[in-house]
Design an enzyme around this catalytic site. Structure first.
Site, short mmCIF file in Angstrom:
data_model
loop_
_atom_site.label_atom_id
_atom_site.label_comp_id
_atom_site.label_asym_id
_atom_site.label_seq_id
_atom_site.Cartn_x
_atom_site.Cartn_y
_atom_site.Cartn_z
N HIS A 17 42.29 35.48 45.04
CA HIS A 17 42.60 35.84 43.55
C HIS A 17 42.05 37.51 43.42
O HIS A 17 40.90 37.28 43.37
CB HIS A 17 41.95 34.67 42.59
CG HIS A 17 42.14 35.21 41.42
ND1 HIS A 17 42.35 34.26 40.36
CD2 HIS A 17 42.57 36.48 40.70
CE1 HIS A 17 42.44 34.91 39.02
NE2 HIS A 17 42.66 36.24 39.27
N HIS A 19 43.07 41.48 41.46
CA HIS A 19 44.03 42.30 40.73
C HIS A 19 43.77 43.83 41.34
O HIS A 19 42.59 44.36 41.40
CB HIS A 19 43.35 42.29 39.32
CG HIS A 19 43.49 41.24 38.50
ND1 HIS A 19 44.71 40.88 37.72
CD2 HIS A 19 42.56 39.99 38.39
CE1 HIS A 19 44.33 39.48 37.44
NE2 HIS A 19 43.20 39.04 37.76
N LEU A 20 44.81 44.31 42.01
CA LEU A 20 44.66 45.39 42.63
C LEU A 20 45.28 46.63 41.79
O LEU A 20 45.19 47.70 42.15
CB LEU A 20 45.56 45.33 44.19
CG LEU A 20 45.03 44.57 45.09
CD1 LEU A 20 45.98 44.36 46.19
CD2 LEU A 20 43.48 44.96 45.60
N ARG A 21 45.87 46.24 40.56
CA ARG A 21 46.50 47.04 39.70
C ARG A 21 47.36 48.11 40.49
O ARG A 21 48.20 47.55 41.23
CB ARG A 21 45.17 48.12 39.22
CG ARG A 21 44.05 47.45 38.66
CD ARG A 21 44.33 46.51 37.47
NE ARG A 21 43.12 46.01 36.74
CZ ARG A 21 43.14 44.88 36.13
NH1 ARG A 21 43.99 44.11 36.24
NH2 ARG A 21 42.08 44.60 35.44
N LYS A 103 52.21 32.17 39.02
CA LYS A 103 51.16 32.48 38.34
C LYS A 103 51.19 32.03 36.76
O LYS A 103 52.09 32.46 36.24
CB LYS A 103 50.33 33.94 38.35
CG LYS A 103 48.93 33.74 37.45
CD LYS A 103 48.06 33.13 37.83
CE LYS A 103 46.63 33.12 37.14
NZ LYS A 103 45.86 34.15 37.49
N HIS A 178 39.43 30.80 39.39
CA HIS A 178 38.09 31.14 38.80
C HIS A 178 37.35 30.04 37.71
O HIS A 178 37.12 30.46 36.56
CB HIS A 178 38.22 32.79 38.04
CG HIS A 178 39.37 32.70 37.31
ND1 HIS A 178 39.76 31.80 36.29
CD2 HIS A 178 40.25 33.59 37.18
CE1 HIS A 178 40.78 32.14 35.54
NE2 HIS A 178 41.01 33.36 36.24
N ASP A 251 38.67 37.29 41.92
CA ASP A 251 39.20 37.80 40.69
C ASP A 251 38.48 39.24 40.34
O ASP A 251 38.39 39.71 39.06
CB ASP A 251 38.62 37.06 39.40
CG ASP A 251 39.18 37.21 38.12
OD1 ASP A 251 40.26 37.83 38.22
OD2 ASP A 251 38.98 36.58 37.11
N ALA A 267 38.03 42.77 29.65
CA ALA A 267 37.61 41.70 30.35
C ALA A 267 37.77 42.24 31.99
O ALA A 267 39.04 42.29 32.20
CB ALA A 267 38.09 40.51 29.96
#
Length: 347
Positions: A17, A19-21, A103, A178, A251, A267
């Protein structure tokens, strides 16, 4: 896993999990993951979100183009579920090997989730097809009812949404991502082989006192939010138990410094650079270093039906200090544990 004095040698881990943007942020943060992780489940909550095979392929190509030379890293793409998504797009992407999972964001539960699902009933046809083809469903497990306290939203989600969903789709592979509460840990451990969960470094190392006592530490603010210490301890005991349906999911969710340090901060915790050191620290504190490799490198592939990585990394029991800031063009990122030290370094 082999241990010789102060060195642990483990199979190369995966991050289930992250987030690579995109764009400059992607280019900045990806090397901290690709250096030590073989694969990562990439979250689809871009703007606009990844909802088609074509957009997933294009995003995967951008990620691969940003992988530093010499790193052997494979992004695993996910599809962002919406109320109006065509089920055939999901099936096609999975059968082509483009989508690894889908997701489910409850609408407005977290960053860039405004396009998310308003009711599980609206995607029942998609879930039926996912169950049939063996495609995992990844869930941000929080209710969004404003009447529900933010610290109670995960437990309420399990009771009112997740359990009915699993009753309706008993052979659907589900990852509750998470997890942050005693209720979630107990629910997953008591579950069957169709249910798994990821746990982040910050939820194992910290609780809400660390974020709120003596001043607000905005760089520990993430969703689901840190809970009280009894929940933190339950998570630590869960990973120490050796349950083979719990696995690593950082995450890691970077935001520029000015977006975190504001009157309404975003966040997300950017923890990729410190994740493995943090996990090793927690497992050592729990006298469970013998369970670390399975959590980091074996349990995830088993649940997803993928082979384990054929390369290795080493964790050395020696001090490592994490950077205070990381340059992001004219801006910067404040990483997890900025300026702090842990006693496990990764090679």
């Amino acid at each position: 896993m082999t241990a010789q004095h102060t060195i642990l040698k483990i199979r190369r881990p995966d991050d289930w999990h992250i987030h690579l943007r995109d764009d400059r942020m992607l280019e900045t943060v990806l090397p901290y993951t690709s250096r030590f992780f073989g694969r990562a489940i990439v979250m689809p909550n871009l703007t606009p979100p990844i909802t088609s095979v074509a957009s997933a392929i294009a995003y995967r190509q951008r990620i691969l183009a940003a992988v530093p030379q010499g790193d052997n890293f494979h992004p695993l793409m996910t599809c962002y579920l919406t109320d109006t998504l065509d089920a055939n797009e999901i099936v096609s992407g999975f059968e082509q090997g483009v989508f690894t999972a889908a997701k489910l964001y409850p609408a407005n539960a977290t960053t860039n989730s405004s396009h998310g699902v308003t009711s599980v009933a609206t995607i029942s046809g998609i879930l039926e097809k996912m169950q049939k083809i063996g495609m995992p469903l990844l869930i941000h497990g929080e209710v969004t009812d404003p009447a529900i306290d933010i610290f109670d939203r995960e437990a309420r989600f399990i009771e009112t949404i997740l359990e009915p969903l699993r009753q309706d789709f008993p052979e659907l592979k589900v990852v509750l991502e998470h997890i942050t509460t005693k209720e979630a840990a107990e629910y997953v451990i008591a579950g069957n082989d169709y249910l798994a969960a990821t746990i982040t470094p910050q939820h194992l190392m910290f609780n809400r006192n660390h974020m709120l006592v003596g001043g607000i530490r905005t760089h520990l603010y993430c969703l689901p939010i840190l809970k009280r210490n009894t929940h933190q301890q339950a998570l630590r005991e869960a990973v120490a138990s050796g349950c083979d349906r719990l696995f690593l999911g950082t995450d890691s969710a970077p935001h520029a410094k000015h977006r975190k340090e504001s009157s309404c901060g975003c966040a997300g915790v950017f923890n990729a650079q410190a994740a493995l050191s943090t996990y090793a620290t927690v497992f050592e504190e729990m006298n469970a270093l013998d369970k670390l490799e399975a959590f980091c490198s074996l349990n995830g592939p088993r649940f997803y039906g993928l082979p384990v990585n054929d390369s290795w990394i080493e964790l050395h029991r020696e001090a490592v200090t994490f950077p205070e800031e990381i340059a992001l063009g004219d801006e910067s990122l404040i990483p997890f544990l900025a300026g702090q030290s842990l006693n496990w370094s990764v090679r």
